[in-house]
Design a protein around this motif. Sequence first.
Motif, PDB file in Angstrom:
ATOM      1  N   LEU A  76       0.807  -1.409   0.311  1.00 16.71           N
ATOM      2  CA  LEU A  76      -0.073  -0.040   0.334  1.00 16.71           C
ATOM      3  C   LEU A  76       0.707   1.365   0.118  1.00 16.71           C
ATOM      4  CD1 LEU A  76      -2.771  -1.111   2.458  1.00 16.71           C
ATOM      5  CD2 LEU A  76      -2.895  -0.676   0.285  1.00 16.71           C
ATOM      6  N   THR A  77       1.505   0.843   1.301  1.00 17.71           N
ATOM      7  CA  THR A  77       2.747   2.135   0.655  1.00 17.71           C
ATOM      8  C   THR A  77       3.329   2.655  -0.773  1.00 17.71           C
ATOM      9  OG1 THR A  77       3.772   2.030   2.570  1.00 17.71           O
ATOM     10  CG2 THR A  77       4.876   3.071   1.480  1.00 17.71           C
ATOM     11  N   ALA A  78       3.614   1.627  -1.684  1.00 16.18           N
ATOM     12  CA  ALA A  78       4.268   1.419  -2.874  1.00 16.18           C
ATOM     13  C   ALA A  78       3.355   2.246  -3.646  1.00 16.18           C
ATOM     14  CB  ALA A  78       4.472   0.401  -3.455  1.00 16.18           C
ATOM     15  N   ALA A  79       1.967   2.506  -3.313  1.00 16.69           N
ATOM     16  CA  ALA A  79       0.693   2.742  -4.016  1.00 16.69           C
ATOM     17  C   ALA A  79       0.437   4.216  -3.934  1.00 16.69           C
ATOM     18  CB  ALA A  79      -0.615   1.571  -4.046  1.00 16.69           C
ATOM     19  N   GLY A  80       1.378   3.872  -3.492  1.00 12.23           N
ATOM     20  CA  GLY A  80       0.647   5.540  -2.832  1.00 12.23           C
ATOM     21  C   GLY A  80       0.472   5.847  -2.042  1.00 12.23           C
ATOM     22  N   PHE A  81      -0.510   4.811  -0.597  1.00 18.68           N
ATOM     23  CA  PHE A  81      -1.061   5.581   0.450  1.00 18.68           C
ATOM     24  C   PHE A  81      -0.076   5.426   1.681  1.00 18.68           C
ATOM     25  CE2 PHE A  81      -4.066   2.684  -1.949  1.00 18.68           C
ATOM     26  CZ  PHE A  81      -5.173   3.097  -1.626  1.00 18.68           C
ATOM     27  N   LEU A  82      -0.267   6.297   2.239  1.00 17.70           N
ATOM     28  CA  LEU A  82       0.033   6.206   3.528  1.00 17.70           C
ATOM     29  C   LEU A  82      -0.190   5.555   4.664  1.00 17.70           C
ATOM     30  CD1 LEU A  82       2.491   8.000   5.696  1.00 17.70           C
ATOM     31  CD2 LEU A  82       0.421   9.369   6.489  1.00 17.70           C
ATOM     32  N   ALA A  83       0.234   3.969   5.373  1.00 17.07           N
ATOM     33  CA  ALA A  83       0.403   3.215   5.497  1.00 17.07           C
ATOM     34  C   ALA A  83       0.637   2.856   6.862  1.00 17.07           C
ATOM     35  CB  ALA A  83       1.065   1.956   4.650  1.00 17.07           C
ATOM     36  N   GLU A  84      -0.625   2.591   7.887  1.00 18.34           N
ATOM     37  CA  GLU A  84       0.058   2.377   8.895  1.00 18.34           C
ATOM     38  C   GLU A  84      -0.771   0.751   9.803  1.00 18.34           C
ATOM     39  OE1 GLU A  84      -1.815   5.564  11.687  1.00 18.34           O
ATOM     40  OE2 GLU A  84      -1.333   6.801   9.623  1.00 18.34           O
ATOM     41  N   SER A  85      -0.525   0.334  10.522  1.00 17.48           N
ATOM     42  CA  SER A  85      -0.904  -1.471  10.954  1.00 17.48           C
ATOM     43  C   SER A  85      -0.946  -1.475  12.550  1.00 17.48           C
ATOM     44  CB  SER A  85      -0.248  -1.480  10.185  1.00 17.48           C
ATOM     45  OG  SER A  85       1.520  -1.908  11.088  1.00 17.48           O
ATOM     46  N   SER A  86      -1.885  -1.923  13.077  1.00 18.96           N
ATOM     47  CA  SER A  86      -1.850  -3.043  14.237  1.00 18.96           C
ATOM     48  C   SER A  86      -2.427  -3.950  14.184  1.00 18.96           C
ATOM     49  CB  SER A  86      -2.978  -2.027  14.355  1.00 18.96           C
ATOM     50  OG  SER A  86      -3.738  -2.869  15.960  1.00 18.96           O
ATOM     51  N   GLY A  87      -2.292  -5.362  14.971  1.00 15.02           N
ATOM     52  CA  GLY A  87      -2.638  -6.051  14.998  1.00 15.02           C
ATOM     53  C   GLY A  87      -3.030  -6.809  16.040  1.00 15.02           C
ATOM     54  N   ASP A  88      -3.712  -5.665  16.844  1.00 16.33           N
ATOM     55  CA  ASP A  88      -4.828  -6.325  18.165  1.00 16.33           C
ATOM     56  C   ASP A  88      -6.387  -5.240  17.883  1.00 16.33           C
ATOM     57  OD1 ASP A  88      -5.067  -7.135  20.924  1.00 16.33           O
ATOM     58  OD2 ASP A  88      -5.074  -5.104  20.663  1.00 16.33           O
ATOM     59  N   GLY A  89      -7.108  -5.999  18.297  1.00 17.05           N
ATOM     60  CA  GLY A  89      -7.851  -5.974  18.231  1.00 17.05           C
ATOM     61  C   GLY A  89      -8.597  -4.884  18.371  1.00 17.05           C
ATOM     62  N   ASN A  90      -8.330  -5.142  20.262  1.00 11.49           N
ATOM     63  CA  ASN A  90      -8.669  -3.856  20.790  1.00 11.49           C
ATOM     64  C   ASN A  90      -7.800  -2.631  20.109  1.00 11.49           C
ATOM     65  OD1 ASN A  90     -10.186  -4.722  23.115  1.00 11.49           O
ATOM     66  ND2 ASN A  90      -9.298  -6.279  23.358  1.00 11.49           N
ATOM     67  N   GLU A  91      -6.613  -2.453  20.418  1.00 14.17           N
ATOM     68  CA  GLU A  91      -5.460  -0.761  19.074  1.00 14.17           C
ATOM     69  C   GLU A  91      -6.953  -0.549  18.150  1.00 14.17           C
ATOM     70  OE1 GLU A  91      -1.211  -0.314  18.885  1.00 14.17           O
ATOM     71  OE2 GLU A  91      -2.395  -1.819  17.758  1.00 14.17           O
ATOM     72  N   ALA A  92      -7.103  -1.847  17.384  1.00 14.58           N
ATOM     73  CA  ALA A  92      -7.445  -1.209  15.966  1.00 14.58           C
ATOM     74  C   ALA A  92      -9.261  -0.880  16.258  1.00 14.58           C
ATOM     75  CB  ALA A  92      -7.771  -2.283  15.459  1.00 14.58           C
ATOM     76  N   LEU A  93      -9.702  -0.927  16.977  1.00 13.41           N
ATOM     77  CA  LEU A  93     -11.598  -0.405  17.791  1.00 13.41           C
ATOM     78  C   LEU A  93     -11.091   0.991  18.078  1.00 13.41           C
ATOM     79  CD1 LEU A  93     -14.459  -0.774  17.886  1.00 13.41           C
ATOM     80  CD2 LEU A  93     -13.300  -1.280  20.544  1.00 13.41           C
ATOM     81  N   PHE A  94      -9.662   1.363  18.680  1.00 10.18           N
ATOM     82  CA  PHE A  94      -9.610   2.380  19.348  1.00 10.18           C
ATOM     83  C   PHE A  94      -9.134   3.574  17.928  1.00 10.18           C
ATOM     84  CE2 PHE A  94      -6.375   5.936  20.719  1.00 10.18           C
ATOM     85  CZ  PHE A  94      -7.219   6.704  22.075  1.00 10.18           C
ATOM     86  N   LEU A  95      -8.123   3.021  17.446  1.00  9.81           N
ATOM     87  CA  LEU A  95      -7.739   4.036  16.420  1.00  9.81           C
ATOM     88  C   LEU A  95      -8.314   3.994  15.172  1.00  9.81           C
ATOM     89  CD1 LEU A  95      -4.594   1.824  15.310  1.00  9.81           C
ATOM     90  CD2 LEU A  95      -4.972   4.151  16.633  1.00  9.81           C
TER      91      LEU A  95
END
Length: 221
Positions: A20-39
């Motif tokens: 996604l970064t190579a495709a021009g996006f600013l990519a962030e990531s998470s591997g945890d459900g609770n953290e993802a919900l908050f983000l």
Amino acid sequence: MRVLVVEDDPLIRTDLGDALTAAGFLAESSGDGNEALFLGDTEGYDLIVLDLGLPSLDGLSILRQWRDNGRGMPVLVLTARGTWSERVAGIEAGADDYLPKPFYMEELVARARALVRRAAGHGSAIQTLGDLRLDTNQMRVTQRGTPVSLTALEYRLVAYLFHHRNRTVPVTELLEHLYGDDESRDVNAIEAVITRLRRKMGAGVIGNRRGFGYYLRGSAG
């Protein structure tokens, strides 16, 4: 465009972020459900790529809570479970698109771009305004037919203004969508990028409503 990748497998998460970064996006990531919900509840993402099989909180529960909380960003669901009933459950929970594993990264990128375009009200990968032309597939901006040499950040800013060309975009919104959560968000940084773009494309290409934000005019005049 700012995208959050929610995937518990670190290798897949890294591969998705890189693609996604190579495709021009600013990519962030998470591997945890609770953290993802908050983000997803607190950050302004243009797209979320969401795996359903997550630790601590499953993807469908996260998606339902986002929608219940009024969060309307496009969500592309990934899952190794490809039965029709689970696809229906994902759509009913509020998913905008569905991609079963394994998948080709090129297809994911194409779907991601399409979701972002549609969310902004644009169906085509090619957009024009005045003498400017944006090709999101090629990540290229041309002016009067000539390619404009842009850095990744400059391209993201022009693309964001293109996608939202019918309104004035506040500086705070640009900061939220162009810079990652870990990066310093400084109004002066946006102004510096705008200044560089005006030098490259002409002073009149990007307009400013003082106190409101920036908008794309599409011509240097």
